[in-house]
Design a protein around this motif. Sequence first.
Motif, PDB file in Angstrom:
ATOM      1  N   GLU A 101      26.279   5.987   4.134  1.00  0.00           N
ATOM      2  CA  GLU A 101      27.161   6.530   3.104  1.00  0.00           C
ATOM      3  C   GLU A 101      27.278   5.584   1.917  1.00  0.00           C
ATOM      4  O   GLU A 101      27.411   4.370   2.088  1.00  0.00           O
ATOM      5  N   ILE A 102      27.256   6.160   0.718  1.00  0.00           N
ATOM      6  CA  ILE A 102      27.490   5.374  -0.485  1.00  0.00           C
ATOM      7  C   ILE A 102      28.579   6.053  -1.307  1.00  0.00           C
ATOM      8  O   ILE A 102      28.790   7.256  -1.196  1.00  0.00           O
ATOM      9  N   SER A 103      29.252   5.276  -2.137  1.00  0.00           N
ATOM     10  CA  SER A 103      30.327   5.831  -2.952  1.00  0.00           C
ATOM     11  C   SER A 103      29.730   6.614  -4.122  1.00  0.00           C
ATOM     12  O   SER A 103      28.581   6.397  -4.502  1.00  0.00           O
ATOM     13  N   PRO A 104      30.515   7.520  -4.723  1.00  0.00           N
ATOM     14  CA  PRO A 104      30.023   8.250  -5.896  1.00  0.00           C
ATOM     15  C   PRO A 104      29.593   7.321  -7.031  1.00  0.00           C
ATOM     16  O   PRO A 104      28.611   7.590  -7.724  1.00  0.00           O
ATOM     17  N   LYS A 105      30.298   6.215  -7.223  1.00  0.00           N
ATOM     18  CA  LYS A 105      29.940   5.291  -8.308  1.00  0.00           C
ATOM     19  C   LYS A 105      28.577   4.635  -8.057  1.00  0.00           C
ATOM     20  O   LYS A 105      27.781   4.479  -8.981  1.00  0.00           O
ATOM     21  N   VAL A 106      28.320   4.274  -6.810  1.00  0.00           N
ATOM     22  CA  VAL A 106      26.998   3.727  -6.467  1.00  0.00           C
ATOM     23  C   VAL A 106      25.945   4.819  -6.613  1.00  0.00           C
ATOM     24  O   VAL A 106      24.841   4.583  -7.124  1.00  0.00           O
ATOM     25  N   ALA A 107      26.291   6.032  -6.200  1.00  0.00           N
ATOM     26  CA  ALA A 107      25.361   7.163  -6.336  1.00  0.00           C
ATOM     27  C   ALA A 107      24.984   7.362  -7.798  1.00  0.00           C
ATOM     28  O   ALA A 107      23.809   7.557  -8.136  1.00  0.00           O
ATOM     29  N   GLN A 108      25.976   7.280  -8.668  1.00  0.00           N
ATOM     30  CA  GLN A 108      25.739   7.459 -10.101  1.00  0.00           C
ATOM     31  C   GLN A 108      24.717   6.435 -10.612  1.00  0.00           C
ATOM     32  O   GLN A 108      23.800   6.772 -11.352  1.00  0.00           O
ATOM     33  N   LYS A 109      24.873   5.182 -10.196  1.00  0.00           N
ATOM     34  CA  LYS A 109      23.933   4.132 -10.618  1.00  0.00           C
ATOM     35  C   LYS A 109      22.514   4.424 -10.123  1.00  0.00           C
ATOM     36  O   LYS A 109      21.541   4.256 -10.839  1.00  0.00           O
ATOM     37  N   LEU A 110      22.420   4.862  -8.856  1.00  0.00           N
ATOM     38  CA  LEU A 110      21.101   5.157  -8.292  1.00  0.00           C
ATOM     39  C   LEU A 110      20.449   6.350  -9.002  1.00  0.00           C
ATOM     40  O   LEU A 110      19.241   6.369  -9.217  1.00  0.00           O
ATOM     41  N   ILE A 111      21.269   7.331  -9.375  1.00  0.00           N
ATOM     42  CA  ILE A 111      20.740   8.504 -10.096  1.00  0.00           C
ATOM     43  C   ILE A 111      20.188   8.060 -11.452  1.00  0.00           C
ATOM     44  O   ILE A 111      19.128   8.502 -11.883  1.00  0.00           O
ATOM     45  N   GLU A 112      20.923   7.149 -12.105  1.00  0.00           N
ATOM     46  CA  GLU A 112      20.456   6.621 -13.397  1.00  0.00           C
ATOM     47  C   GLU A 112      19.109   5.918 -13.249  1.00  0.00           C
ATOM     48  O   GLU A 112      18.312   5.880 -14.175  1.00  0.00           O
ATOM     49  N   ARG A 113      18.863   5.370 -12.059  1.00  0.00           N
ATOM     50  CA  ARG A 113      17.594   4.662 -11.811  1.00  0.00           C
ATOM     51  C   ARG A 113      16.537   5.576 -11.195  1.00  0.00           C
ATOM     52  O   ARG A 113      15.535   5.112 -10.659  1.00  0.00           O
ATOM     53  N   GLY A 114      16.799   6.892 -11.190  1.00  0.00           N
ATOM     54  CA  GLY A 114      15.754   7.818 -10.759  1.00  0.00           C
ATOM     55  C   GLY A 114      15.949   8.482  -9.413  1.00  0.00           C
ATOM     56  O   GLY A 114      15.071   9.215  -8.956  1.00  0.00           O
ATOM     57  N   ALA A 115      17.074   8.210  -8.740  1.00  0.00           N
ATOM     58  CA  ALA A 115      17.313   8.876  -7.458  1.00  0.00           C
ATOM     59  C   ALA A 115      17.553  10.367  -7.677  1.00  0.00           C
ATOM     60  O   ALA A 115      18.025  10.792  -8.735  1.00  0.00           O
ATOM     61  N   MET A 116      17.217  11.156  -6.661  1.00  0.00           N
ATOM     62  CA  MET A 116      17.412  12.601  -6.728  1.00  0.00           C
ATOM     63  C   MET A 116      18.722  12.952  -6.031  1.00  0.00           C
ATOM     64  O   MET A 116      19.002  12.486  -4.931  1.00  0.00           O
ATOM     65  N   LEU A 117      19.518  13.779  -6.718  1.00  0.00           N
ATOM     66  CA  LEU A 117      20.773  14.219  -6.123  1.00  0.00           C
ATOM     67  C   LEU A 117      20.558  15.595  -5.498  1.00  0.00           C
ATOM     68  O   LEU A 117      20.251  16.567  -6.189  1.00  0.00           O
ATOM     69  N   LEU A 118      20.714  15.659  -4.194  1.00  0.00           N
ATOM     70  CA  LEU A 118      20.456  16.894  -3.445  1.00  0.00           C
ATOM     71  C   LEU A 118      21.771  17.505  -2.962  1.00  0.00           C
ATOM     72  O   LEU A 118      22.479  16.920  -2.144  1.00  0.00           O
ATOM     73  N   ASP A 119      22.073  18.675  -3.490  1.00  0.00           N
ATOM     74  CA  ASP A 119      23.298  19.396  -3.128  1.00  0.00           C
ATOM     75  C   ASP A 119      22.989  20.285  -1.923  1.00  0.00           C
ATOM     76  O   ASP A 119      22.118  21.156  -2.007  1.00  0.00           O
ATOM     77  N   VAL A 120      23.668  20.067  -0.795  1.00  0.00           N
ATOM     78  CA  VAL A 120      23.369  20.843   0.418  1.00  0.00           C
ATOM     79  C   VAL A 120      24.445  21.889   0.720  1.00  0.00           C
ATOM     80  O   VAL A 120      24.520  22.425   1.825  1.00  0.00           O
ATOM     81  N   ARG A 121      25.286  22.192  -0.284  1.00  0.00           N
ATOM     82  CA  ARG A 121      26.296  23.234  -0.082  1.00  0.00           C
ATOM     83  C   ARG A 121      25.641  24.608  -0.155  1.00  0.00           C
ATOM     84  O   ARG A 121      24.454  24.732  -0.414  1.00  0.00           O
ATOM     85  N   ASP A 122      26.425  25.639   0.018  1.00  0.00           N
ATOM     86  CA  ASP A 122      25.897  27.001  -0.095  1.00  0.00           C
ATOM     87  C   ASP A 122      25.822  27.410  -1.563  1.00  0.00           C
ATOM     88  O   ASP A 122      26.479  26.821  -2.421  1.00  0.00           O
TER      89      ASP A 122
END
Length: 143
Positions: free
Chosen positions: A44-65
Amino acid sequence: MDYIYSAHCEICKRETLEKINDNAVCSNCGYFTFPTQNEKGDIEISPKVAQKLIERGAMLLDVRDKDEYETTNINSSVLIPLKELIYKIQELSRDTQIITHCHHGVRSHKAARFLNQKGYNAKSMKGGIEAWSLTVDPKVARY
Ligand SMILES: [Zn+2]
């Protein structure tokens, strides 16, 4: 002694879980319900860490319906509902850092574990889109 029992898989929703050596594996999608020895501990990572990783090219995958995605979503996220993940997993790259997210972080945690079991590099965003709205971007509506 090994035995087989029937239960609904948390990933593909099929009724196909089998007990193998103190773990339960789905004979349809191969998901191990309990952590395997080579699984990393905390994914698990925090949203703020996620934001940084997205800025560096990570893909954000939404698994909701789909209806949840249409209600509100995070810019640049890609939607693959959890129950469709096994059937669309080829669309993902093993070379890209993947960050899964859902509403509160429960489904995304299962999705990230499943992806890591399949050889992908996945983290789960703690607290889901709710936490993202509260700590990163208040323009993302809560529901
Ligand atoms: Zn399954």
